[in-house]
Structures are given as structure tokens and as C-alpha cells.
Write a protein that holds these residues in place. Structure first.
Motif, mmCIF file in Angstrom:
data_model
loop_
_atom_site.group_PDB
_atom_site.id
_atom_site.type_symbol
_atom_site.label_atom_id
_atom_site.label_comp_id
_atom_site.label_asym_id
_atom_site.label_seq_id
_atom_site.Cartn_x
_atom_site.Cartn_y
_atom_site.Cartn_z
ATOM 1 N N TYR A 1 -46.424 8.446 54.246
ATOM 2 C CA TYR A 1 -46.640 9.787 53.709
ATOM 3 C C TYR A 1 -45.920 9.994 52.372
ATOM 4 N N LYS A 2 -44.905 9.198 52.116
ATOM 5 C CA LYS A 2 -44.170 9.335 50.855
ATOM 6 C C LYS A 2 -45.072 9.030 49.660
ATOM 7 N N ARG A 3 -46.032 8.112 49.844
ATOM 8 C CA ARG A 3 -46.933 7.755 48.745
ATOM 9 C C ARG A 3 -48.259 8.498 48.827
ATOM 10 N N CYS A 4 -48.747 8.677 50.043
ATOM 11 C CA CYS A 4 -50.062 9.294 50.250
ATOM 12 C C CYS A 4 -49.900 10.424 51.258
ATOM 13 N N ASN A 5 -49.892 11.667 50.768
ATOM 14 C CA ASN A 5 -49.550 12.823 51.602
ATOM 15 C C ASN A 5 -50.709 13.803 51.737
ATOM 16 N N PRO A 6 -51.630 13.576 52.669
ATOM 17 C CA PRO A 6 -52.764 14.487 52.857
ATOM 18 C C PRO A 6 -52.298 15.878 53.278
ATOM 19 N N GLU A 7 -52.860 16.914 52.618
ATOM 20 C CA GLU A 7 -52.511 18.300 52.921
ATOM 21 C C GLU A 7 -53.773 19.152 52.888
ATOM 22 N N ILE A 8 -53.677 20.345 53.473
ATOM 23 C CA ILE A 8 -54.807 21.275 53.446
ATOM 24 C C ILE A 8 -55.214 21.534 51.992
ATOM 25 N N GLY A 9 -56.523 21.482 51.738
ATOM 26 C CA GLY A 9 -57.037 21.717 50.395
ATOM 27 C C GLY A 9 -57.243 20.456 49.586
ATOM 28 N N THR B 1 -54.320 16.696 40.304
ATOM 29 C CA THR B 1 -52.902 16.440 40.050
ATOM 30 C C THR B 1 -52.476 15.082 40.587
ATOM 31 N N LYS B 2 -53.312 14.499 41.461
ATOM 32 C CA LYS B 2 -52.964 13.195 42.033
ATOM 33 C C LYS B 2 -54.220 12.537 42.586
ATOM 34 N N VAL B 3 -54.373 11.245 42.323
ATOM 35 C CA VAL B 3 -55.432 10.434 42.933
ATOM 36 C C VAL B 3 -54.779 9.162 43.454
ATOM 37 N N THR B 4 -54.837 8.968 44.754
ATOM 38 C CA THR B 4 -54.236 7.775 45.349
ATOM 39 C C THR B 4 -55.112 7.341 46.523
ATOM 40 N N ASP B 5 -54.643 6.395 47.300
ATOM 41 C CA ASP B 5 -55.378 5.978 48.493
ATOM 42 C C ASP B 5 -54.383 5.642 49.590
ATOM 43 N N GLY B 6 -54.914 5.305 50.767
ATOM 44 C CA GLY B 6 -54.056 5.006 51.902
ATOM 45 C C GLY B 6 -53.407 3.639 51.790
ATOM 46 N N PHE C 1 -51.783 13.361 59.449
ATOM 47 C CA PHE C 1 -52.416 12.054 59.608
ATOM 48 C C PHE C 1 -52.108 11.198 58.392
ATOM 49 N N SER C 2 -52.356 9.910 58.535
ATOM 50 C CA SER C 2 -52.218 8.969 57.425
ATOM 51 C C SER C 2 -53.570 8.340 57.134
ATOM 52 N N LEU C 3 -53.656 7.693 55.973
ATOM 53 C CA LEU C 3 -54.922 7.122 55.516
ATOM 54 C C LEU C 3 -54.829 5.618 55.325
ATOM 55 N N PHE C 4 -56.000 4.968 55.488
ATOM 56 C CA PHE C 4 -56.121 3.548 55.181
ATOM 57 C C PHE C 4 -56.608 3.404 53.742
ATOM 58 N N VAL C 5 -56.542 2.202 53.206
ATOM 59 C CA VAL C 5 -56.864 1.940 51.808
ATOM 60 C C VAL C 5 -58.305 2.286 51.451
ATOM 61 N N ASN C 6 -59.218 2.266 52.441
ATOM 62 C CA ASN C 6 -60.628 2.511 52.116
ATOM 63 C C ASN C 6 -60.958 3.984 51.888
#
Length: 419
Positions: A279-287, A231-236, A309-314
Motif C-alpha cells: 500500500y505504500k507504493r500503490c494505495n487504492p482509495e475511493i474516487g 496526480t498519480k499513475v501506478t500499478d500493483g 485491497f491491494s492490486l496486482f501488476v496487471n
């Protein structure tokens, strides 16, 4: 330190020259062939100079560090120094070598074996003291030559040095044979894990039996793309954030293990305010599934923690459509696709490899039914769990071998190894 009879406590500078100048170099012709040793050519574990190059003296006369047969080269810059990059120069073309300006050169005087002082500086205690005396700015920290020259040095008679070096090398040969065996097991486990993933994603992990082979997909399977089942593919974030001592974990490619674990023990931190913005653009969640996408490409991990947590671009974030694909299965199939180089055509970059988010959505994956995915997950989890346990045992053995090497060196320079 109490030394044996006949030994004396001196300094390295008393028994060796540090970065000695060779006045005869200027008299040699530019077309004379010499050995060239870049930093990368020195193996940090074995101390061997691997794949040295041949250059003309005219190419390297200026801008590089000269040394001769029998000299000891020692990396002075971080992190090469901490990693243990040091070697005895030998079998140099025409007896001469040139290398990185980040080498110190230690030339033994009469009465000192080069191999004896080489093993002395291989001690972790020496490198710890060297690190404590770094000079320079962050990222450019170096060991001053004065540190080496003033460092206390236990000097036995030459015949005793020869006995000590012979005993060290005898024991190290035995240790290295054991290490080689452990590394063969590591390599076999890596191949086994890849074969498990291959069997799983090709429908050949049947009834608890591992069957390896090529062919069409099993009945009921079909080819889809990541974009079809996510449903979504993005990066940090593409900008380096402001780090703080404590706060929200900031995860990058360095925190994703080859076994699919997110390691929070050695991560950086950002403020809650910056996390909320990211987190508004890249929102890591369980699953969700993480995929490393820059430099080290293809490591995957399923988020199984409530830790924010938040993610970096890599690192990419993939949100599976759970009615189509299970997170663990998606992680396994992506990991195998990169291990097997099936996705090589989707990777870009020359000096640094990467895969873009759009390309990630285009990655083809074999898709079985949800019921079959669940069965595959159970089988793969069981098999990889056993392999991981064996790997952990092997890793313990390798660390123990490293400690034994250091124990041998400590004993040697306390005069106890040949007593």
C-alpha cells in the motif's frame, strides 16, 4: 438407476475402445494428407471442430494422438475437460485425424452409435465425476483412461439410440435458435454501449438525445493527457504475493468487469502485513480509477467502496485531480478509447499485449468543463444502467438454455426422452 425394458447397464469400456492403437498407420506413406485438430479447434459449446488443418502424416505421426472418422475425442486435461471440449470426428482427410496428446479417443464398437456416446459424455454429471477422479499435479490434472473405461453406461438397442440422438438434435436445434437470438441481442447491446460512450466523450450526448457523428470537439472542450489530469499513475505489485485463505482482497484484471464493477466475490487474499507494505507504493482509495493494462486491456472501474485491497501488476491505479476531472468521466473516456482502438499505438507486446504506466500518462482525452462532465455522467449512467439490466435478462436466458440442454441429456439417458 431403473432402465427401460431392452436396455442394459454396462460400462463404456465394454462398448467402446479407449485410445485404441491403429496398427495400419505404420504402413501409410508420410506424404498422405490427414486432418490436424489442436485443442483450440474444438468448440466447447457446440462440439464442432472449427477450422481443422491439413498436415502430412509425416509431420504428425509422432507426438500427436491419432483418431479416425467416427471416433469421439474428449479433452482429458484441466480446464479443457471442465469446459466441455469434446467432438465426434467426421469428414477427416483420408479418414484420419491427429490432435493434441491431451485428447482421449473413444472408438465405438459394433452396436454403439458414436453420437450416442458423444452426447452421454457431454453431460455435466459425467464431467463432474471425471473431475473428481483427476490424477496428476496442480495445473496438469488429467482424467485417467481407466475412469472412462469403468464408467457405468446405459445402453439401449441400436434403433433406440438412433431415435434418442435424433430427438436430442431436434431439441438442441430449437434451443440453439433461441440462444442465437439472445447472442444477437448481446451484440446489439455491446454496440449500443459503445455508441453511448462515443457520443459522451465527443460532446454529442445532448439534451438527452443520442447523436452519433464525427467532428471537432465542442466549444469549451480541449485535448489533454491522462498525466495532465491525474496526480498519480501506478500499478500493483510486480511480484506474486503469498496467498492466504482469508485476509486482505488482492485484485487483478480478472476481478474487473466490462461494466466497471470490482468483483470481490472471487478474488485471492494476502496478509495484512503484505498489504501494508504494498500500500505504500500503490494505495487504492475511493474516487480512484482502475484500468486493466495486461492481457485484457482497457476495462475501467471507479473505486466506490471503503473495502481495503491491494492490486496486482496487471491493473493500473489512476488518481484523478478532482478539480480537473471527475472519476466516472475519466473511466468512461478511457474505456471508449480502448474499445474504439484509438489507443492502439500506445499498446505494446506481441504474445501478450500490455500498456505501460508512462504510456497511460500520455493517453489523450477530450476534456469538457466539470459541469459538462457531471451532466455526461448522469446521461451515460442512465443509458448504461438500462443496457445492463437487459444484458442481465439475456444472461439469465442463456443460463436457462444451458440448464435445458442438460435436462434433455439427463432425460435421454434415463430412457425418458422418447418414451
Amino acid at each position: 438407476m431403473t432402465l427401460p425394458v431392452g436396455w442394459k447397464l454396462t460400462t463404456i469400456g465394454e462398448v467402446a475402445d479407449i485410445n485404441r492403437r491403429n496398427p495400419y498407420l505404420r504402413e501409410l506413406p508420410d506424404n498422405l494428407n490427414v486432418t490436424f485438430v489442436p485443442m483450440a479447434a474444438v468448440d466447447a459449446f457446440s462440439g464442432m471442430i472449427a477450422a481443422p488443418r491439413i498436415r502430412s502424416l509425416g509431420e504428425v505421426r509422432k507426438g500427436f494422438t491419432p483418431f479416425s472418422d467416427g471416433d469421439v475425442i474428449f479433452a482429458k486435461i484441466t480446464p479443457s475437460m471442465e469446459n466441455g471440449k469434446a467432438a465426434v470426428a467426421k469428414d477427416l482427410k483420408n479418414g484420419l485425424g491427429f490432435g493434441s496428446t491431451e485428447f482421449h479417443v473413444i472408438s465405438a464398437k459394433e452396436g454403439l452409435l458414436s453420437t450416442y456416446i458423444y452426447y452421454f459424455i457431454r453431460q455435466e454429471s459425467f464431467r463432474r465425476d471425471a473431475k473428481a477422479n483427476f490424477a496428476g499435479t496442480a495445473g496438469q490434472l488429467r482424467v485417467p483412461s481407466s475412469f472412462i473405461g469403468n464408467y457405468p453406461f446405459p445402453l439401449p438397442p441400436l434403433t433406440e439410440q438412433e431415435r434418442i440422438v435424433a430427438r436430442i438434435e431436434e431439441l438442441f436445434t430449437q434451443l440453439e435458435a433461441g440462444v442465437a437470438g439472445l447472442k444477437r441481442i448481446q451484440a446489439a447491446l455491446k454496440r449500443y454501449k459503445a455508441s453511448v460512450l462515443k457520443a459522451a466523450v465527443s460532446g454529442k450526448l445532448l439534451n438527452g438525445e443520442l447523436v452519433i457523428g464525427d467532428g471537432e470537439l465542442p466549444k469549451g472542450w480541449r485535448w489533454v493527457t491522462v498525466g495532465d489530469v491525474a496526480t498519480k499513475v501506478t500499478d500493483g505489485t510486480h511480484k506474486t504475493p503469498r496467498y492466504v485463505d482469508n485476509g486482505v482482497p488482492f485484485i487483478s484484471v480478472n476481478n474487473i468487469s466490462s461494466d466497471g464493477i470490482i468483483d470481490f466475490s472471487d478474488c485471492k487474499f494476502i496478509t495484512s502485513e503484505e498489504h501494508e507494505y504494498l500500500y505504500k507504493r500503490c494505495n487504492p482509495e475511493i474516487g480512484d480509477v482502475l484500468l486493466t493494462k495486461v492481457g485484457t486491456i482497457g476495462l475501467t472501474a471507479v473505486i466506490k467502496t471503503n473495502t481495503i485491497f491491494s492490486l496486482f501488476v496487471n491493473t493500473a491505479l489512476i488518481k484523478p485531480a478532482h478539480e480537473k476531472i471527475l472519476p466516472n468521466y475519466l473511466a468512461y473516456v478511457l474505456r471508449y478509447g480502448f474499445i474504439s482502438e484509438s489507443y492502439e499505438e500506445y499498446i505494446s507486446g506481441s504474445t501478450q499485449k500490455f500498456i505501460g504506466n508512462k504510456k497511460i500518462t500520455q493517453l489523450p482525452i477530450p476534456l469538457p468543463t466539470l459541469k459538462e462532465q457531471q451532466r455526461i455522467n448522469v446521461e451515460v449512467d442512465q443509458r448504461l444502467s438500462v443496457a445492463t439490466q437487459v444484458e442481465a435478462t439475456v444472461q439469465v436466458g442463456l443460463k436457462r438454455a444451458g440448464r435445458l440442454r442438460q435436462a434433455v441429456l439427463k432425460s435421454a439417458f434415463e430412457g425418458k426422452l422418447t418414451a
